[in-house]
Design a protein around this motif. Structure first.
Motif, PDB file in Angstrom:
ATOM      1  N   TYR A   1       0.841  -1.207   0.000  1.00 36.28           N
ATOM      2  CA  TYR A   1       0.000   0.000   0.000  1.00 36.28           C
ATOM      3  C   TYR A   1       0.875   1.255   0.000  1.00 36.28           C
ATOM      4  O   TYR A   1       0.700   2.168  -0.812  1.00 36.28           O
ATOM      5  N   GLN A   2       1.835   1.281   0.912  1.00 37.32           N
ATOM      6  CA  GLN A   2       2.713   2.440   1.039  1.00 37.32           C
ATOM      7  C   GLN A   2       3.606   2.602  -0.186  1.00 37.32           C
ATOM      8  O   GLN A   2       3.841   3.715  -0.662  1.00 37.32           O
ATOM      9  N   GLN A   3       4.111   1.474  -0.712  1.00 38.71           N
ATOM     10  CA  GLN A   3       5.012   1.564  -1.852  1.00 38.71           C
ATOM     11  C   GLN A   3       4.272   2.001  -3.109  1.00 38.71           C
ATOM     12  O   GLN A   3       4.790   2.798  -3.900  1.00 38.71           O
ATOM     13  N   VAL A   4       3.058   1.504  -3.315  1.00 37.05           N
ATOM     14  CA  VAL A   4       2.258   1.930  -4.461  1.00 37.05           C
ATOM     15  C   VAL A   4       1.955   3.421  -4.367  1.00 37.05           C
ATOM     16  O   VAL A   4       2.061   4.160  -5.356  1.00 37.05           O
TER      17      VAL A   4
ATOM     18  N   PRO B   1      -4.251   6.657   1.969  1.00 36.87           N
ATOM     19  CA  PRO B   1      -5.422   6.865   2.825  1.00 36.87           C
ATOM     20  C   PRO B   1      -5.166   6.361   4.244  1.00 36.87           C
ATOM     21  O   PRO B   1      -4.440   5.383   4.448  1.00 36.87           O
ATOM     22  N   LEU B   2      -5.777   7.043   5.199  1.00 34.81           N
ATOM     23  CA  LEU B   2      -5.513   6.718   6.602  1.00 34.81           C
ATOM     24  C   LEU B   2      -6.164   5.412   7.035  1.00 34.81           C
ATOM     25  O   LEU B   2      -5.615   4.685   7.860  1.00 34.81           O
ATOM     26  N   ASP B   3      -7.348   5.091   6.502  1.00 38.14           N
ATOM     27  CA  ASP B   3      -8.066   3.896   6.925  1.00 38.14           C
ATOM     28  C   ASP B   3      -7.508   2.677   6.193  1.00 38.14           C
ATOM     29  O   ASP B   3      -7.680   2.526   4.984  1.00 38.14           O
ATOM     30  N   GLU B   4      -6.845   1.797   6.925  1.00 38.25           N
ATOM     31  CA  GLU B   4      -6.231   0.621   6.325  1.00 38.25           C
ATOM     32  C   GLU B   4      -7.060  -0.641   6.534  1.00 38.25           C
ATOM     33  O   GLU B   4      -6.726  -1.694   5.993  1.00 38.25           O
ATOM     34  N   SER B   5      -8.135  -0.553   7.291  1.00 38.75           N
ATOM     35  CA  SER B   5      -8.892  -1.755   7.650  1.00 38.75           C
ATOM     36  C   SER B   5      -9.533  -2.398   6.413  1.00 38.75           C
ATOM     37  O   SER B   5      -9.501  -3.620   6.250  1.00 38.75           O
ATOM     38  N   GLU B   6     -10.120  -1.586   5.524  1.00 38.45           N
ATOM     39  CA  GLU B   6     -10.759  -2.136   4.337  1.00 38.45           C
ATOM     40  C   GLU B   6      -9.723  -2.727   3.398  1.00 38.45           C
ATOM     41  O   GLU B   6      -9.964  -3.754   2.755  1.00 38.45           O
ATOM     42  N   LEU B   7      -8.559  -2.101   3.344  1.00 42.78           N
ATOM     43  CA  LEU B   7      -7.470  -2.631   2.521  1.00 42.78           C
ATOM     44  C   LEU B   7      -7.054  -4.013   3.007  1.00 42.78           C
ATOM     45  O   LEU B   7      -6.898  -4.950   2.215  1.00 42.78           O
ATOM     46  N   LEU B   8      -6.880  -4.154   4.313  1.00 41.76           N
ATOM     47  CA  LEU B   8      -6.460  -5.435   4.873  1.00 41.76           C
ATOM     48  C   LEU B   8      -7.494  -6.521   4.593  1.00 41.76           C
ATOM     49  O   LEU B   8      -7.138  -7.668   4.320  1.00 41.76           O
TER      50      LEU B   8
END
Length: 201
Positions: free
Chosen positions: A172-175, A184-191
């Motif tokens: 996420y951070q590298q992209v 984006p601050l909310d990482e829960s949906e990404l996970l």
């Protein structure tokens, strides 16, 4: 001279010559091998704010870039350049035509997804294909991707699917960094999205 920046889970490859329009928002092309993790990576790209197309199916492949004539793909690129930013598309076999359309892309950024060749070929073996033929098929596609990387006119992020599954936040951070956009601050949906089995890879 080409430049390399190696990090987990990917490698950034900078070409010696880049396309014009580097100050513009990126146009992002995600490709790799079929069933090789491109959907997961495309989902991450989508979640950092890149428009991958309207009314996408579950595999996030825009039909406008899926096995269409090159002339139609170029026409779509020109139309999207004028209406959407940042934008891009995902098609695992885009290496087959990307050299023919890349000159029409504004500030192109390419993300190429790699998957363990044995894992990738196993789907063919399960269908009854010869294991050696299946390995050769997977190797052939990855070799085509390697060959095209050095001919592209924009930076490439080479992503390991296996490492990305282990470190989705790192991906996420590298992209985000690669595309020059905010994470984006909310990482829960990404996970939840990147959890194996929650998407078609």
């Amino acid at each position: 001279m080409n430049k390399l920046n190696i990090r987990n889970p990917g490698i950034i490859f900078e070409p010696s010559e880049r396309a014009t329009g580097q100050s513009d928002s990126p146009t992002v092309v995600v490709f790799g091998v079929p069933r090789g993790g491109t959907t997961m990576v495309a989902g991450v790209v989508q979640r950092v704010g890149v428009d991958l197309g309207p009314d996408l199916p579950v595999n996030l492949e825009d039909p406008a870039f899926n096995s269409k004539p090159v002339s139609e793909i170029i026409a779509t690129i020109k139309a999207r350049n004028n209406t959407t930013s940042p934008w891009g598309w995902k098609f695992p076999r885009a290496a087959a035509y990307i050299e023919k359309v890349q000159q029409h892309l504004i500030n192109p950024h390419y993300i190429i997804v790699w998957r363990d060749i044995l894992a990738n070929s196993s789907r063919l073996v399960r269908r009854g294909e010869n294991p050696i033929d299946s390995l050769n098929h997977a190797h052939k596609i990855q070799k085509e991707n390697i060959d095209v990387i050095g001919k592209l006119n924009g930076p490439c992020l080479l992503v390991s699917y296996e490492k990305s599954v282990l470190d989705p936040i790192g991906l996420y951070q590298q992209v985000s960094e690669f595309l020059g956009v905010e994470t984006p601050l909310d990482e829960s949906e990404l996970l939840e999205f990147t959890r194996p089995g929650s998407y078609k890879n």
